[in-house]
Design an enzyme around this catalytic site. Structure first.
Site, PDB file in Angstrom:
ATOM      1  CG  PHE A 165      -1.742  -1.442   1.357  1.00  0.00           C
ATOM      2  CD1 PHE A 165      -2.618  -1.114   0.328  1.00  0.00           C
ATOM      3  CD2 PHE A 165      -1.565  -2.115   1.965  1.00  0.00           C
ATOM      4  CE1 PHE A 165      -4.410  -2.146   0.470  1.00  0.00           C
ATOM      5  CE2 PHE A 165      -2.452  -3.234   2.322  1.00  0.00           C
ATOM      6  CZ  PHE A 165      -3.645  -3.094   1.195  1.00  0.00           C
ATOM      7  CG  ASP A 166       2.755   4.617  -1.865  1.00  0.00           C
ATOM      8  OD1 ASP A 166       3.947   4.585  -1.370  1.00  0.00           O
ATOM      9  OD2 ASP A 166       2.802   5.773  -1.823  1.00  0.00           O
TER      10      ASP A 166
END
Length: 783
Positions: A457-458
């Site tokens: 998810f970055d």
């Protein structure tokens, strides 16, 4: 007159019928999703109330009041006394009861007598109106998440930072990133008198994707700062008068076109240069270069690198141009410049290496190169003409340094694209979202600690590590590193070994992933965190009961089994904490005199979904690294994502959306937690409300803490710089800014003996337009 009143009652009744039926219809659907049963009967009761009013039936009044009482019981049972959670659950039904009560004089029982008299109706109407006004008035009051106990923080070290001088000589004031100043000339008793001492305009407006996120330096009789276009400017810290400026003339590329930032410069004194000619400003550019300037004159040091510049694209291969750039302040210490770089997220596989490099501060010669593909095995620079391994996790923040240990510490991101993990190299998984410790002189790895496993998810770790010598109960001191993360987790590690000092627990997470995805079955959770409680249906929010219902439906329609629920192509997946944070690059501050960690956070849930690129094209979606669609070329899927918002443009989850929190590191307990910022200047569907309602807005930048008992901050979405009481979190002073700010304040004692606090205001974060942008450097001091 009588006919007009009757017509008005009928209109009110029809409106309530329509609203009630819509609420009931949504309630039916929510029930089919396994959600709350409240909205169906409440909607039917509202519609029945409207029908009764339209027919002037007396029972409509009783039903409206019964609906109000039931809604209050339901609201308090769901969310207790949480003010902002109660508002959308109660106001609508208060208004319905008020309307029904105002209509009472025309309502009749079966025997055609009035249901209640005019005086009684008037009295009840006043009570309801007062309740509504009281709720509205309370919207302008801060509602702490955690209220201070009233006890002052115990002083652990009365002389903390007393020997640190009058300057602000590094991005975080010192290489330990503490953002603490021992000055107390400005303190809790006189901060109310703070005034603007001087204002300077750089001439570079933060437009066309540029953002002012800089924290200036002050060394001796000069202040240094950079603009988003990487121009370096020197000012007189007493008057704000410009001394010199240097323009490195950056190349605009596809990568930096909409992403120009310069968060800070570095200052160093060269040991092998003649006295008086040894002071240097080291800075970097968004087109991938380092340059060195004479700190006194602003002249380019042509003996550094190639005529004053080092090209950081060397050794990164053909994909680096236009994709690799620098935004954060470099670390310069003990004659070494240490830098990493930012890479475009989510566009394609094959991105350049995330190698971290050390350069000689005098000559610009490369000294070492650490990259995840080699890890602890080898940190020697590659020979000219060779390319560092592509797709390794990068480091795009600012490093910290412990001079006694000779160790530098930097956080990493992950291998791009961020939302597909099926293509990750083993070494990328080993070093994603980590803190890495290396010898500053050699780049040799000492240890690393991973803050997430298989990041989907970055969740890049981007804030500068904070170094602190933490006293123990037995009288010993442990040198710790405090790492803030986008996940909202705060990891406290022994900086000699990387072992957790504050307990870390590995918890099971969802593994229901798409074919080809790599996911971890456990994730690390620290005993200290901020804003990390898993969202549930009752946390869904909105400006009214109607968009709250909408948000509950959206929540139930999404995939959500807690943090790290994998993305799917079938349904949207809720992402919380979101990929903006938690804690982003702005970092935090430590008061070493009391052992209090003070941090600002972001709480903005997002959603994501895998999508076929052909489908995205058919929908006319435009690909970008930060927008709502990214191609993720080289992987099976593009990714669609967005903020989790209601149709009215407000977040679908409960406030605050950003806070300031004080944490006692000795106990791990939160001393206070305050919503940070109001909706006053934050556009909602393009319109700023202009109301000073302190919901707590997403924050950027970081805090400044002083021994005067104050925390300064100006990184919210409204146009204010604030001073908070370190013991209570209460606002003691605020100054109106011409536009919003994103960096961190800094402070110093100037040659005139005065303490100054300086902020840079170029506009609030990511407005998407060139409106309300600036170039202001503002200094505050006591009269």
């Amino acid at each position: 007159m009588k006919n007009s009143r009757n017509i008005l009652v009928v209109i009110i009744g029809i409106v309530l019928v329509l609203l009630g039926l819509s609420l009931a219809g949504g309630g039916v659907y929510l029930i089919t999703l396994g959600g709350s049963w409240f909205y169906l009967p409440a909607g039917l009761a509202m519609a029945a109330t409207g029908l009764g009013l339209a027919r002037k039936n007396g029972w409509a009044l009783y039903l409206a009041w019964a609906l109000l009482i039931v809604s209050l019981i339901w609201a308090f049972s769901e969310v207790g006394t949480d003010f902002w959670q109660l508002v959308p659950r109660t106001v609508t039904f208060l208004v319905v009861a008020l309307l029904a009560t105002l209509c009472a004089p025309v309502l009749r029982k079966k025997d055609q007598t009035r249901v209640i008299g005019c005086k009684v109706a008037g009295g009840f109407s006043v009570v309801l109106a007062i309740a509504i006004v009281a709720i509205f008035a309370n919207m302008f009051r801060i509602h702490p998440e955690v209220e201070a106990s009233g006890d002052k923080a115990a002083v652990l070290d009365e002389k903390a930072a007393d020997d640190s001088g009058n300057d602000w000589a590094a991005y975080g004031r010192n290489t330990g990133g503490q953002r603490f100043a021992q000055f107390n000339q400005i303190n809790t008793s006189n901060v109310k008198d703070l005034k603007v001492a001087w204002t300077y305009h750089t001439g570079d407006l933060a437009i066309n994707g540029s953002e002012y996120q800089v924290t200036p330096l002050k060394v001796g009789n000069t202040m240094y700062l950079c603009t988003p276009l990487n121009k370096v400017i020197a000012l007189d810290p007493v008057t704000g008068k410009e001394k010199w400026r240097f323009d490195p003339k950056i190349e605009e590329t596809e990568g930096n076109k909409q992403w120009k930032r310069c968060r800070g410069v570095a200052y160093t004194e060269l040991s092998d240069a003649p006295q008086g000619a040894n002071k240097r400003i080291i800075s970097t550019t968004v087109d991938g270069r380092i340059f060195s300037l004479d700190a006194e004159t602003g002249k380019l040091d042509e003996s550094f690198g190639d005529n004053g510049f080092v090209n950081l694209l060397n050794g990164l291969g053909p994909t680096a141009h236009g994709s690799y750039y620098l935004t954060s302040a470099p670390l310069v210490a003990d004659g070494v410049i240490m830098v990493g770089g930012k890479l475009n997220d989510n566009l394609t596989t094959g991105e350049a290496s995330g190698v971290v490099r050390g350069f000689d501060a005098r000559s610009g010669k490369i000294l070492w190169a650490w990259d995840a593909s080699r890890g602890a095995k080898d940190s020697s620079p590659l020979p000219e003409g060779q390319t560092y391994a592509i797709e390794t996790p990068n480091f795009w923040g600012t490093a910290a340094y412990d001079a006694k240990l000779g160790i530098a510490y930097f956080p990493t991101g992950n291998q791009t694209p961020d939302f597909w993990t099926g293509n990750r190299h083993p070494y990328s998984d080993e070093y994603n979202d980590s803190v890495v410790a290396v010898e500053l002189k050699t780049g040799k790895e000492v240890w690393h600690f991973r803050t997430a496993n298989h990041d989907q998810f970055d969740y890049d770790v981007s804030s500068q590590p904070i170094l602190y010598d933490m006293p123990g109960k037995d009288g010993t001191t442990t040198p710790v590193l405090i790492q803030l993360t986008k996940r909202g987790q705060i990891f406290v590690l022994d900086r000699r070994t990387g072992k957790p000092v504050i307990p870390v627990e590995y918890r099971k997470v969802s593994t229901d992933a798409m074919p080809g995805m790599k996911v971890a079955d456990t994730q690390p959770y620290s005993a200290i965190s901020v804003g990390t409680a898993a969202l549930k249906e009752s946390d869904m929010w909105g400006a009214s009961i109607f968009d709250q219902l909408y948000c509950r439906v959206q929540f139930k329609e999404m995939r959500w089994e807690g943090e790290f629920t994998p993305l799917s192509d079938k349904k949207r997946t809720l992402i919380y904490p979101g990929y903006y944070g938690g804690f982003n690059w702005g970092g935090g501050a430590i008061d070493p005199s009391t052992g209090t960690l003070i941090v600002n956070d972001i709480r903005m849930a997002q959603w994501g979904k895998f999508i076929k690129r052909e489908e995205a094209e058919q929908k006319g979606m435009k690909a970008s690294t930060e927008g709502e669609y990214s191609k993720q070329l080289g992987t099976p899927w593009g990714v669609e994502r967005s903020m989790f918002m209601s149709p009215l443009g407000v977040p679908c989850f409960k406030p605050p959306f950003g806070s300031m929190t004080a944490i006692d590191l000795a106990t791990g307990k939160t001393r206070w937690q305050m919503p940070m910022g109001s909706i006053k200047d934050a556009p909602i569907n393009g319109v700023a409300p202009g109301l000073d309602i302190p919901l707590g807005m997403p924050t950027m930048g970081g805090p400044l803490v002083t021994k005067g008992g104050l925390t300064f901050f100006h990184g919210s979405l409204d146009y204010f710089v604030r001073a908070l009481d370190n013991n209570t979190g209460k606002e003691l002073w605020r100054g109106r800014l011409p536009v919003g700010g994103q960096g961190a304040p800094m402070t110093y004692i100037a040659e005139d003996g005065k303490q100054y606090v300086v902020v840079v205001a170029g506009g609030a974060t990511r407005t998407g337009t060139n409106d309300n942008r600036g170039d202001d450097v503002i200094a505050y001091a006591l009269p």
